[in-house]
Design a protein around this motif. Structure first.
Motif, short mmCIF file in Angstrom:
data_model
loop_
_atom_site.label_atom_id
_atom_site.label_comp_id
_atom_site.label_asym_id
_atom_site.label_seq_id
_atom_site.Cartn_x
_atom_site.Cartn_y
_atom_site.Cartn_z
N CYS A 1 4.32 34.36 39.43
CA CYS A 1 4.23 33.24 40.38
C CYS A 1 4.19 31.90 39.63
O CYS A 1 3.35 31.02 39.91
CB CYS A 1 3.02 33.38 41.30
SG CYS A 1 3.21 34.71 42.53
N SER A 2 5.09 31.77 38.69
CA SER A 2 5.19 30.52 37.93
C SER A 2 6.47 29.75 38.23
O SER A 2 6.63 28.62 37.77
CB SER A 2 5.09 30.80 36.43
OG SER A 2 6.14 31.67 36.01
N GLU A 3 7.41 30.36 39.00
CA GLU A 3 8.67 29.71 39.33
C GLU A 3 8.83 29.68 40.85
O GLU A 3 9.44 30.58 41.43
CB GLU A 3 9.84 30.45 38.69
CG GLU A 3 9.74 30.61 37.19
CD GLU A 3 10.85 31.49 36.63
OE1 GLU A 3 11.95 31.52 37.24
OE2 GLU A 3 10.63 32.17 35.61
N PHE B 1 12.07 23.74 50.42
CA PHE B 1 12.76 24.36 49.30
C PHE B 1 12.40 23.62 48.00
O PHE B 1 12.37 22.39 47.97
CB PHE B 1 14.27 24.33 49.51
CG PHE B 1 14.71 25.09 50.73
CD1 PHE B 1 14.77 26.47 50.72
CD2 PHE B 1 15.04 24.42 51.90
CE1 PHE B 1 15.16 27.17 51.84
CE2 PHE B 1 15.44 25.12 53.03
CZ PHE B 1 15.50 26.50 53.00
N HIS B 2 12.18 24.39 46.96
CA HIS B 2 11.83 23.82 45.66
C HIS B 2 12.99 23.88 44.68
O HIS B 2 12.83 23.48 43.52
CB HIS B 2 10.60 24.51 45.10
CG HIS B 2 9.43 24.50 46.04
ND1 HIS B 2 8.85 23.33 46.50
CD2 HIS B 2 8.75 25.52 46.64
CE1 HIS B 2 7.85 23.64 47.32
NE2 HIS B 2 7.77 24.95 47.42
N SER B 3 14.13 24.39 45.14
CA SER B 3 15.32 24.39 44.31
C SER B 3 16.54 24.58 45.21
O SER B 3 16.43 25.08 46.33
CB SER B 3 15.26 25.51 43.26
OG SER B 3 15.39 26.78 43.88
N ARG B 4 17.70 24.17 44.72
CA ARG B 4 18.94 24.37 45.48
C ARG B 4 19.26 25.85 45.62
O ARG B 4 19.80 26.28 46.65
CB ARG B 4 20.09 23.63 44.80
CG ARG B 4 20.07 22.12 44.97
CD ARG B 4 21.32 21.46 44.38
NE ARG B 4 21.34 20.03 44.66
CZ ARG B 4 20.73 19.12 43.94
NH1 ARG B 4 20.03 19.49 42.87
NH2 ARG B 4 20.81 17.84 44.26
N CYS B 5 18.96 26.62 44.60
CA CYS B 5 19.23 28.06 44.67
C CYS B 5 18.47 28.72 45.82
O CYS B 5 18.99 29.59 46.51
CB CYS B 5 18.85 28.73 43.35
SG CYS B 5 19.94 28.31 41.97
N ALA B 6 17.21 28.29 46.03
CA ALA B 6 16.43 28.85 47.12
C ALA B 6 17.05 28.50 48.47
O ALA B 6 17.08 29.33 49.39
CB ALA B 6 14.99 28.34 47.05
#
Length: 570
Positions: free
Chosen positions: A166-168, A205-210
């Protein structure tokens, strides 16, 4: 070996329920709260355990019986029980345990069974948090932070991650709604049933990939096509922006299109225990157990829990040390907790591993486990102690099993996990109550243990009969397993074994290998502590104000009458 032998004795869905209530009291008063001036009841000095319900199911023809469990749809092989009355609370008999130490053979099944009590009705008010990274079937790595308010409104955060530490973080869910406690569960003893209603579900969302992953899931769902267009294009994504999946601004329920539910709120248990402290009084710990998550994603919208997830702990009264607790308690949907990466520990299975507490399985099964692994020849043996009550005080039967396992290989699907294959070749059964003994004596000798009568407390080998059909045990048996080792903040070794399929089937093919874990086992050679009976009163003392203590659940009084067809021979 997802519990290898955690024989999931299913309970009939309609009518054959066990209800924990207080005698003949009006059920409408169950959640009325404590009366003014009420004092906590003092448990009897020597509580006599009441005979409890033990239901054993018969596997339908054409479906293989396995060591690990029986599907919920199976019919009972034989079962009759009269629950004699007793106003014995779950705390009774536990507060006077005195000092507790391990025997040299490590056969004592429950190291911290002293000084634990469940509160009925449960008191949810306040913040509840995960104490570390959790793994759900899929796999999904997440951290939860739920807050319940006195007006029944709740706010929940679910933080999702790419890695098992749970670091990313990938995305966070904000869930708001209302929950109403209903009654003591007729299915899962010691639990409370509840209703809930969602007002809002939002995602950050914390990233575009998500963002792309979630949009892809909506595109592939039957009802999510319109919802996918509500999310922004990846190039227009704004960090920190909240997008509503359900709420006043959403035209439709896009959370449902993703298969999202909060059915975990439909089964609740609040438990207090005392954490031993060196050279100090034990520390009060409050735990919130919520309903389990179905191992098949497609079934989650329709599934109603009968077991529990890993418990949340009170942000005010949690176990110590807990390096992640303060970080999780301060987090919100815009600032997810980022835990430090943890290196995966090598899998070293040598020694004795035991359940640190009473475990609950879906379909109403209570048990403790004790495993011994012999690394020099990759052999194992295990004891599965089954009980009829949520505190594991009323034994029903014990299964001993043994066999071999293969060399582990790193899991490709579940980061941090190790894949193994377990073979069960030998087993023995010990009936521990009269109902189980009678059921085994009614069975055909060739189906379980061979000729001769079963006796209460007497162990019999079932290897020659290729298992025990009435208990759903088949020999030899192979299972595809998932293991993981960790260390807790105190440096104690923990062993996680793959979670059993919710439908009671066995992971007997590589495709059915678990993707999440059960409650951890601890290295029992290091478990030695004691309690003083004088600390038992702390479990009954209110900790959030001056209100009197809540009621403690009594054991039920119930006669269960089963249909004559349940007693037919195989």
């Amino acid at each position: 070996m997802s519990a290898l032998l955690s024989l999931q004795l299913s309970t009939a869905r309609e009518g054959e329920r066990v209800q924990e209530r207080r005698g003949a009291q009006d059920p409408r008063d169950f959640f009325a709260g404590p009366q003014p001036g009420r004092r906590c009841p003092r448990p009897p000095e020597s509580p006599a355990p009441a005979p409890l319900l033990h239901t054993v199911w018969r596997r339908p023809r054409g479906r293989p019986a396995t060591l690990d469990g029986m599907p919920a749809a199976m019919l009972p092989y034989a079962c009759v029980l009269v629950l004699l009355g007793a106003r014995t609370s779950e705390a009774a008999g536990m507060a006077g345990a005195g000092h507790l130490h391990w025997e040299p053979s490590c056969q004592q099944p429950l190291p911290n069974r002293a000084l634990v009590t469940a509160l009925l009705p449960p008191r949810l008010d306040g913040p509840w948090i995960s104490t570390g990274c959790e793994v759900r079937p899929g796999p999904e790595f997440l951290i939860r932070s739920y807050t319940f308010y006195p007006n029944r409104v709740f706010r929940a955060y679910q933080f999702f991650y790419r890695d098992p530490s749970c670091s990313e973080p990938t995305h966070s869910l904000l869930i708001k709604g209302r929950v109403r406690l209903r009654r003591a569960s007729w299915v899962t003893r010691g639990a409370t049933e509840a209703d809930y209603h969602l007002h809002k579900v939002g995602v950050v969302f914390h990233s575009r990939c998500a963002l792309l992953d979630l949009a892809r899931r909506l595109d592939h769902s039957k009802a999510g096509g319109d919802c996918a267009h509500r999310l922004p294009p990846a190039r227009a994504w704004l960090p920190g922006a909240l997008y509503e999946l359900l709420g006043a601004g959403a035209e439709r329920d896009c959370a449902a299109a993703l298969g999202f539910t909060m059915h975990e709120l439909s089964l609740v248990r609040v438990q207090r225990r005392l954490q031993p402290e060196p050279r100090a009084a034990p520390r009060l710990v409050e735990e919130l157990y919520l309903g389990d998550i179905h191992t098949e994603r497609a079934e989650r919208r329709h599934y109603r829990p009968t077991g529990y997830q890993r418990p949340l702990q009170s942000a005010l009264h949690h176990a110590h040390p807990c390096p992640a607790c303060s970080l999780i308690a301060r987090s919100d949907e815009h600032h997810p907790p980022v835990l430090p990466p943890q290196a995966a520990l090598p899998l070293r299975l040598g020694g004795h591993w035991v359940s640190p507490g009473c475990e609950v399985r879906p379909a109403v099964l209570f048990l403790t486990r004790l495993f011994t692994f012999h690394g020099h020849n990759r052999s194992w043996e295990g004891y599965y102690h089954h009980f009829s009550d949520p505190t594991c005080r009323q034994p029903t039967f014990t299964v001993y099993a043994a066999g071999h396992y293969t060399k582990g290989t790193p899991s490709v699907k579940v980061r941090g996990g190790t894949e193994l294959v377990f073979q069960v070749t030998r087993a023995r059964v010990t009936p521990m109550d009269r109902v189980t003994t009678a059921m085994l004596n009614f069975s055909e000798p060739s189906s379980c243990g061979g000729p001769g009568a079963w006796a209460l407390g007497a162990e019999r080998d079932i290897t020659a009969t290729n298992g025990c059909l009435p208990l759903g045990i088949r020999l030899p048996h192979v299972e595809y397993e998932l293991f993981r080792m960790e260390r807790d903040p105190l440096g104690q070794s923990l062993l996680f074994i793959g979670q059993r399929p919710t439908d009671g089937s066995s992971p007997d093919t590589p495709e059915k290998r678990p993707t999440s874990y059960q409650a951890p086992l601890v290295l029992c050679d290091s478990v030695t502590w004691g309690f003083s009976p004088q600390h038992g009163a702390r479990l009954q003392t209110p900790v959030r104000g001056g209100t009197p203590c809540p009621h403690v659940a009594p054991l039920p009084v119930l006669l269960l009458v089963l249909r004559p067809a349940f007693f037919q021979w195989l």
